[in-house]
Design an enzyme around this catalytic site. Sequence first.
Site, PDB file in Angstrom:
ATOM      1  CD1 TRP A 361       0.646  -0.810   3.080  1.00  0.00           C
ATOM      2  CD2 TRP A 361      -0.290   1.170   3.465  1.00  0.00           C
ATOM      3  NE1 TRP A 361       1.107  -0.371   4.298  1.00  0.00           N
ATOM      4  CE2 TRP A 361       0.539   0.842   4.564  1.00  0.00           C
ATOM      5  CE3 TRP A 361      -1.006   2.372   3.487  1.00  0.00           C
ATOM      6  CZ2 TRP A 361       0.693   1.675   5.663  1.00  0.00           C
ATOM      7  CZ3 TRP A 361      -0.844   3.203   4.596  1.00  0.00           C
ATOM      8  CH2 TRP A 361      -0.004   2.856   5.667  1.00  0.00           C
ATOM      9  CG  ASP A 362       4.827   0.766   1.431  1.00  0.00           C
ATOM     10  OD1 ASP A 362       3.886   0.225   2.024  1.00  0.00           O
ATOM     11  OD2 ASP A 362       6.017   0.504   1.668  1.00  0.00           O
ATOM     12  CD  GLU A 488       2.575  -3.817   8.922  1.00  0.00           C
ATOM     13  OE1 GLU A 488       3.504  -4.597   9.183  1.00  0.00           O
ATOM     14  OE2 GLU A 488       2.626  -2.969   7.999  1.00  0.00           O
ATOM     15  CE  LYS A 592       6.201  -2.690  11.450  1.00  0.00           C
ATOM     16  NZ  LYS A 592       5.975  -3.822  10.543  1.00  0.00           N
ATOM     17  CD  GLN A 593       3.041   0.901   9.624  1.00  0.00           C
ATOM     18  OE1 GLN A 593       3.825  -0.012   9.850  1.00  0.00           O
ATOM     19  NE2 GLN A 593       2.529   1.114   8.444  1.00  0.00           N
TER      20      GLN A 593
END
Length: 784
Positions: A361-362, A488, A592-593
């Site tokens: 998806w980046d 995630e 995580k992000q």
Amino acid sequence: MSTHRWYDIDPWTVRERGLDLERLPQSESVFALSNGHVGWRGNLDEGEPHGLPGSYLNGVHELHPLPYAEAGYGYPESGQTVIDITNGKVIRLLVDDEPFDLRYGRLVHHERTLDLRRGVLTRVCEWTSPAGSTVRVRSTRLVSLAQRAVAAVAYEVEPVDSRTRVVLQSELVANESLPGPDGDPRAARALRSPLEPEEDFAQGRRLRLVHRTRRSGLRVAVAADHVVDGPDRTTTDCESNVDLARLTVTSVLEPGQRLRVEKLVAHGWSGARSRPAMSDQVEAALAAAAHSGWQGLLDEQRDYLDAFWSRADVEVDGDEEIQQAVRFALFHVLQAGARAERRAIPAKGLTGSGYDGHAFWDTEVFVLPLLICTVPEAAAEALRWRQSTLPVARERAAQLGLRGAAFPWRTIEGSEGSAYWPAGTAAFHVNAGIADAVVRYVQATGDERFERDTGVELLVETARLWRSLGHHDDRGVFHIDGVTGPDEYSAVADDNTYTNLMARANLLAAADACKRHPDRAAGLGVDEEESASWRDAAEAVHLPYNDELGVHEQHAGFTRYQRWDFSGTRADHYPLMLNFPYFDLYRKQVIKQADLVLAMHTRADWFEERHDEEQIARNFAYYEPLTVRDSSLSACVQAVLAARTGHLELAHAYTGEAALMDLADLERNTRDGLHIASLAGAWTALVAGFGGMRWDGDGLRFAPRLPPGLRRLAFTLGHLGRCLHVEVTADRTTYRLRSGPPLTLRHHGRELTVRVDAPVEGPVPVPAPRTSPEQPPHRRPHAR
């Protein structure tokens, strides 16, 4: 951490002085050249020593079974791994019968330079053999941005102080030995000898090899031609076998004489074309390259990059490291997508085999926003690739009991490649990211033909998935349950705010597009009832909020989870995913992000319409101490929101982290390839963060402000056929229209109209002071 220890800081080059063999794998990624179709890692010309040999063709992969301890319905059965194709960059050298190998003899001087304006990698080396012969070697390498199939090397050798016999071997090499996996799940799966030989050819100065992958059935052809310039009695000979084609050049050189070889290499692949057709294809590409010649290829490369920098450059005064890093980032993002042409843009580009060469998806969420503003045709091609994979995505949705299309979490050719379903199958937000990129592209370009031919179909099929995945409760509220958002460390959760907001925008965009293109919608089977159901779901979507804390929840119930024991987590236990079970991560408040914070960036229009700046600041402050940035996708988004909420020095630190991810090898995995999304994120942090640029349906808005460490920021972008230049200083912003009709934009809420030759200015307000938010221990932004 500073790049001083490895590379000179220069605004337009990345230069390595000396050679550290321990860091060779990292520098091979940094010095990689690509055009989105062909990729050459920055290996030494002579091939050895190396960290990871790497020659890639976008889309060329091998299949392998996905192992499961316990099988389950709907699990993908076959994985895809990028493979090292035939290596055309190898030029070996013997000096008076001694192999030119930097592990032996004495290295007098070694310097490599990546020139971001010329698009070439140059190398200058002086070496004394164990027998005492000293030679100077110069090479220049390029992967052509103008001629998609072509890469080239100019190689020169000269003796320094005595008469020297040199033998130069220019090779095409297939099935090179690769290092084994190192246990890091981010590293690529190594496959042994994936190429089966079909043809080898060597005649005159021309070489060609044709192979076919064993399982995926893809045919790969690579051919080379040479121009040799040396003293009298320079001789050439050629030979080939199944995995090697070689031109040998022999000469005796006096001091002051040089042997020069210009090597042109053509590449091609297909899953359908015959062996003779592939041979003809690369021979034709060689003919075109020979027509240009070496100097012509250099000129074409410079012309291409001059045009790119004129519409994409970012200038940063006050931070030399970020200035170099953002141009390095722009160059590599361009290389990743420029000539991909209906192929994926992998997470590592074509710089290494990390993540098995997969696209995630980046691409749509991080990379395409940059390309849309600078190389829009490359963004359009990336979305057309997604459209070409719709048949597979529809099959996947049907397998999961859903309508529409379920795009894969990770893939090379369109099918799901993730064996871990909580982070793969459940991460449906990839669909909304694709839809969002479609909308942004059309808003920025006004490309109605693209919207009709490509955009409507992508929007319809993604909207259908959301409508079938979600449900209305007995109060009419629309929920999307059991999904994994961008974070995630939180999997299979209900009503992930990012997912729900992105799905909402997807549903509304699909309904609007169908209204604009009713005949196209009818061809896809969309009627008024279906379109109305999308709008109903969008307007009723649930967005969880904790009234007591006054913050939006990352997902329903997230704020009631136990907080992770940050104080008890050692610095060497990061990244957490390599040291703790996912079970423990999933049930704790640890991120995580950026997830909710990413929602505030991608859906800034929704937040601004319904909430004041204090709400956005509260959200940011709540999630900041929970976010450990075990992903390279986080720092750039946190930079944008830190700037937005007035934490300008923190935003500066995060911008540096995103920009220097690979030049400083912050995550210690640059050896596997560059982090293309983080590099694109460096642009986002500067343009959307300090430049304050935001898209909405009405056009462009800017709310610029600079941190104390920057004196000036300037950037250029394209919008609706215009070229806009923005210059920000501490107290004012100047907007200049370089081409196109007048443009109306908003500057800190005030409407401005800018015309060619009539720049306009706006003041930069001083942000209100705020208490600095916390970060998790051991995970503060990397200090410089």
